[in-house]
Design a protein around this motif. Structure first.
Motif, mmCIF file in Angstrom:
data_model
loop_
_atom_site.group_PDB
_atom_site.id
_atom_site.type_symbol
_atom_site.label_atom_id
_atom_site.label_comp_id
_atom_site.label_asym_id
_atom_site.label_seq_id
_atom_site.Cartn_x
_atom_site.Cartn_y
_atom_site.Cartn_z
ATOM 1 N N ALA A 129 0.836 -1.202 0.000
ATOM 2 C CA ALA A 129 0.000 0.000 0.000
ATOM 3 C C ALA A 129 0.869 1.250 0.000
ATOM 4 N N GLU A 130 2.088 1.123 0.567
ATOM 5 C CA GLU A 130 2.985 2.293 0.604
ATOM 6 C C GLU A 130 3.618 2.565 -0.756
ATOM 7 N N THR A 131 3.910 1.488 -1.479
ATOM 8 C CA THR A 131 4.565 1.682 -2.783
ATOM 9 C C THR A 131 3.552 1.788 -3.921
ATOM 10 N N GLY A 132 2.376 1.180 -3.715
ATOM 11 C CA GLY A 132 1.386 1.126 -4.785
ATOM 12 C C GLY A 132 1.651 -0.064 -5.689
ATOM 13 N N ILE A 133 0.670 -0.416 -6.473
ATOM 14 C CA ILE A 133 0.787 -1.609 -7.326
ATOM 15 C C ILE A 133 0.632 -1.246 -8.798
ATOM 16 N N GLY A 134 1.160 -2.143 -9.639
ATOM 17 C CA GLY A 134 0.977 -2.025 -11.080
ATOM 18 C C GLY A 134 -0.162 -2.932 -11.529
ATOM 19 N N ILE A 135 -0.829 -2.493 -12.590
ATOM 20 C CA ILE A 135 -1.984 -3.221 -13.139
ATOM 21 C C ILE A 135 -1.713 -3.475 -14.623
ATOM 22 N N ILE A 136 -2.131 -4.632 -15.112
ATOM 23 C CA ILE A 136 -2.206 -4.794 -16.573
ATOM 24 C C ILE A 136 -3.683 -4.933 -16.940
ATOM 25 N N SER A 137 -4.015 -4.689 -18.194
ATOM 26 C CA SER A 137 -5.402 -4.867 -18.621
ATOM 27 C C SER A 137 -5.495 -6.084 -19.524
ATOM 28 N N VAL A 138 -6.584 -6.817 -19.394
ATOM 29 C CA VAL A 138 -6.851 -7.974 -20.260
ATOM 30 C C VAL A 138 -8.347 -7.980 -20.587
ATOM 31 N N PRO A 155 -10.805 -17.657 -15.981
ATOM 32 C CA PRO A 155 -10.360 -16.397 -16.597
ATOM 33 C C PRO A 155 -9.619 -15.503 -15.599
ATOM 34 N N ASN A 156 -10.057 -15.546 -14.346
ATOM 35 C CA ASN A 156 -9.394 -14.742 -13.314
ATOM 36 C C ASN A 156 -7.977 -15.260 -13.062
ATOM 37 N N VAL A 157 -7.846 -16.590 -13.047
ATOM 38 C CA VAL A 157 -6.534 -17.219 -12.830
ATOM 39 C C VAL A 157 -5.574 -16.824 -13.959
ATOM 40 N N LEU A 158 -6.058 -16.921 -15.195
ATOM 41 C CA LEU A 158 -5.192 -16.606 -16.345
ATOM 42 C C LEU A 158 -4.820 -15.125 -16.350
ATOM 43 N N ALA A 159 -5.778 -14.279 -15.960
ATOM 44 C CA ALA A 159 -5.498 -12.833 -15.910
ATOM 45 C C ALA A 159 -4.457 -12.524 -14.838
ATOM 46 N N LYS A 160 -4.610 -13.164 -13.671
ATOM 47 C CA LYS A 160 -3.660 -12.908 -12.577
ATOM 48 C C LYS A 160 -2.273 -13.393 -12.956
ATOM 49 N N GLN A 161 -2.203 -14.546 -13.610
ATOM 50 C CA GLN A 161 -0.901 -15.073 -14.019
ATOM 51 C C GLN A 161 -0.243 -14.139 -15.037
ATOM 52 N N ALA A 162 -1.051 -13.627 -15.968
ATOM 53 C CA ALA A 162 -0.501 -12.682 -16.957
ATOM 54 C C ALA A 162 0.050 -11.454 -16.240
ATOM 55 N N VAL A 174 -11.436 -5.883 -18.962
ATOM 56 C CA VAL A 174 -12.075 -4.835 -19.762
ATOM 57 C C VAL A 174 -13.164 -5.461 -20.631
ATOM 58 N N ASP A 175 -14.377 -4.904 -20.554
ATOM 59 C CA ASP A 175 -15.508 -5.495 -21.288
ATOM 60 C C ASP A 175 -15.487 -5.079 -22.760
ATOM 61 N N GLN A 176 -16.478 -5.547 -23.512
ATOM 62 C CA GLN A 176 -16.456 -5.307 -24.960
ATOM 63 C C GLN A 176 -16.703 -3.854 -25.308
ATOM 64 N N PHE A 231 -15.757 2.942 -16.260
ATOM 65 C CA PHE A 231 -14.730 3.883 -16.726
ATOM 66 C C PHE A 231 -13.756 3.125 -17.631
ATOM 67 N N SER A 232 -13.162 3.866 -18.573
ATOM 68 C CA SER A 232 -12.238 3.229 -19.524
ATOM 69 C C SER A 232 -10.816 3.227 -18.952
ATOM 70 N N LEU A 233 -9.934 2.486 -19.606
ATOM 71 C CA LEU A 233 -8.521 2.488 -19.184
ATOM 72 C C LEU A 233 -7.936 3.886 -19.338
ATOM 73 N N GLU A 234 -8.324 4.572 -20.431
ATOM 74 C CA GLU A 234 -7.795 5.921 -20.681
ATOM 75 C C GLU A 234 -8.200 6.858 -19.547
ATOM 76 N N GLU A 235 -9.466 6.740 -19.136
ATOM 77 C CA GLU A 235 -9.919 7.605 -18.035
ATOM 78 C C GLU A 235 -9.141 7.276 -16.754
ATOM 79 N N ALA A 236 -8.890 5.977 -16.532
ATOM 80 C CA ALA A 236 -8.154 5.583 -15.328
ATOM 81 C C ALA A 236 -6.709 6.088 -15.381
ATOM 82 N N GLN A 237 -6.115 6.000 -16.581
ATOM 83 C CA GLN A 237 -4.715 6.434 -16.704
ATOM 84 C C GLN A 237 -4.570 7.942 -16.521
#
Ligand code: PDD
Length: 282
Positions: A129-138, A155-162, A174-176, A231-237
């Protein structure tokens, strides 16, 4: 020290605990689960997690094989036997063991109930929580009832592994329509440049996080504007802050999404504040 687990009415050494190879949780993923955090011997958001457990079972027409009062006693005894004061409790209930047939087994087939617990070093986890985390999108490739806490987590397992392979802590799905639904095992939030907290509405596309609900209540009580929308990834970024919530990560700031920094690339102050408020509320 031995570790104990609970299976269908009995406490067993963890290494000896097992269920049938005909269990429908194993064969079909025909099972639900629940996770509580335990801090200083207390289950966090206990009532919310018990209520969601009952809802998940109701949606799948599986009976809770004991009373809620008895279940609470079993959990307390499980924690005592394992001397866990800080950690998590995992519960799984399947539709039971029966000769393989996709349709429900004969009436009267007893559900399978499994409970385990383990220690977590929350201080070490707090460093995240002090350093913060990185996220990828799938892409979100899950079914249409993600509000039910089933063990259908491929799908959650594969996303977490990625995410792990990319050096990130979590993956956002991210939905369609290009909108973030939630994380592989957490809910997703942003704080817009205008100071509005945004998180996806609790419909069928996400798990109705118990931490999400509590954090939303705390934020509203402090006068923060909360909007439930996608919200979109762009909005989050380009947001001021982003963070995740879950039973085991509480509130954890996101500092990077797909290699683009969020805000100034440092953990946000509102995320830190809400984490503190969440922990103090228990
Ligand atoms: N995961 N969304 C998903 C897909 C989750 O798996 C979880 C929790 C959450 C957050 O829900 P809550 O705040 O009630 O923990 C959201 C748990 C911790 C797990 O699978 O281990």
């Amino acid at each position: 020290m031995s570790r104990f687990s609970y299976v269908n009415g009995r406490f067993l050494r963890h290494a000896d605990a097992s269920v049938s190879i005909d269990d429908r949780g194993f064969l079909f993923g025909d099972a639900i689960y629940e996770v509580w955090s335990v801090r200083s011997g207390t289950l966090l958001d206990a009532a919310g997690h018990f209520a969601r457990l009952q809802r998940s079972l109701g949606e799948l027409k599986i009976d809770l094989p004991l009373s809620l009062a008895a279940l609470r006693l079993v959990i307390r005894e499980l924690l005592r036997r394992n001397r866990v004061r800080d950690g998590l409790v995992y519960l799984e209930i399947s539709r039971g063991a029966a000769r393989r047939d996709h349709a429900f087994p004969p009436a009267g087939t007893p559900p399978t109930l499994v409970l385990t617990c383990k220690r977590i070093d929350f201080d070490a986890a707090g460093k995240r929580a002090e350093t913060g985390i990185g996220i990828i999108s799938v892409p979100d490739q899950r079914w249409g009832r993600c509000d039910i806490k089933t063990v259908n987590l491929l799908p959650n397992v594969l996303a977490k592994q990625a995410a792990r392979e990319a050096g990130a802590f979590e993956a956002w799905l991210v939905d369609q329509a290009g909108l973030v639904t939630e994380g592989a095992s957490s809910n997703a939030w942003i704080l817009t440049q205008d100071g509005v907290l945004v998180t996806r509405p609790a419909d069928h596309s996400i798990l109705h996080g118990i931490t999400r609900a509590t954090v939303m209540r705390l934020a509203k009580a402090e006068g923060y504007a909360v909007e439930e929308r996608g919200f979109s990834l762009e909005e989050a970024q380009s947001a001021r802050e982003a963070f995740i919530t879950s039973a085991t990560t509480f509130v954890t700031p996101v500092v990077r999404i797909d290699d683009r920094p969020v805000g100034n690339g440092a953990p946000g102050s509102l995320a830190a504040h809400l984490r503190q408020a969440y922990l103090e509320a228990h």
